[in-house]
Design a protein around this motif. Structure first.
Motif: not given
Length: 235
Positions: A12-13, A55-58, A76-77, A85-89
């Motif tokens: 979600a970033a 886990v959701i990236n923001l 968690a976030f 960081l793109e999907t892999g990072g």
């Protein structure tokens, strides 16, 4: 089928720049489709497998997503405020919260009809043969998809990159082993790197989604997605 995952990485970033003015004051996962934010549609898919952890990236306007989900459990976030960081990072940064072993990854810019996406993956996962299991649709059936296809699939479900043959679109949902992620030195990279390793080792597979899917990466995708959901309700 051993080692069924119990953690979900929800991406979600992104900035959502293709959505134009719609993301001027909100992150793309907070854009509404059929009266609900996209991230809620994605979390419905995750809920179907009753995960231990999500886990959701923001990155962009993260406080809106945090506030919206403040009352949700098992979320968690992973903060990417400094840099996307793109999907892999992004996955590598979140691994300490996700735990070891295979996991689900899910994009937050689509809607689904039919059988729950992650449940379909769980029913076909076999860790003894697979490092990646991707949910797919024939490219011509993937609403809002503008490519010619990402992968071809043989009779056993094994996939390779599409090279002009009739092919399948990746729907942004998968089970993935992160075991090769430590071999990638870059901080910012795509999950394509892990797929290429799995393909080379004959351990990348696909499942054809039992239902409909619509990409909501552009403004016109909202109406397309609402039409898809409406058609499913009318059946």
């Amino acid at each position: 089928m051993p080692c069924i995952p119990d953690a979900v990485m929800l991406f979600a970033a992104g900035f959502g720049t293709r959505m134009g003015a719609l993301t001027a004051d909100r992150p793309k996962p907070m854009i509404e489709v059929a009266g609900r934010p996209l991230i809620d549609h994605a979390l419905d898919q995750a809920a179907a497998i009753r995960p231990r952890q999500i886990v959701i990236n923001l990155h962009y306007r993260p406080e809106m997503i945090r506030t919206h989900l403040a009352d949700r459990e098992k979320i968690a976030f992973s903060d990417e405020s400094d840099a996307i960081l793109e999907t892999g990072g992004g996955l590598r940064a979140a691994l300490p919260q996700l735990g070891p072993g295979p996991l689900y990854t899910l994009n937050s810019d689509a809607v689904w009809t039919g059988a729950p996406a992650l449940s379909q993956l769980a029913s076909r996962w076999d860790a003894s043969r697979m490092d990646a299991l991707l949910l797919l649709l024939p490219a011509e059936k993937a609403t809002g998809y503008r490519g010619t296809g990402d992968f071809v699939m043989d009779e056993d479900g094994r996939i390779v990159r599409a090279k002009g043959a009739p092919s399948y679109a990746y729907l942004g949902a998968q089970i993935l082993s992160p075991k090769h992620i430590s071999a990638i030195s870059e901080t910012v990279f795509s999950l394509n790197r892990l797929w290429d390793i799995a393909i080379a080792e004959g351990r990348a597979f696909g499942v054809v989604h039992d239902g409909g899917w619509c990409d909501v990466g552009r403004p016109e995708g909202i109406a397309e997605a609402e039409a898809l959901l409406g058609k499913a309700r009318d059946v």
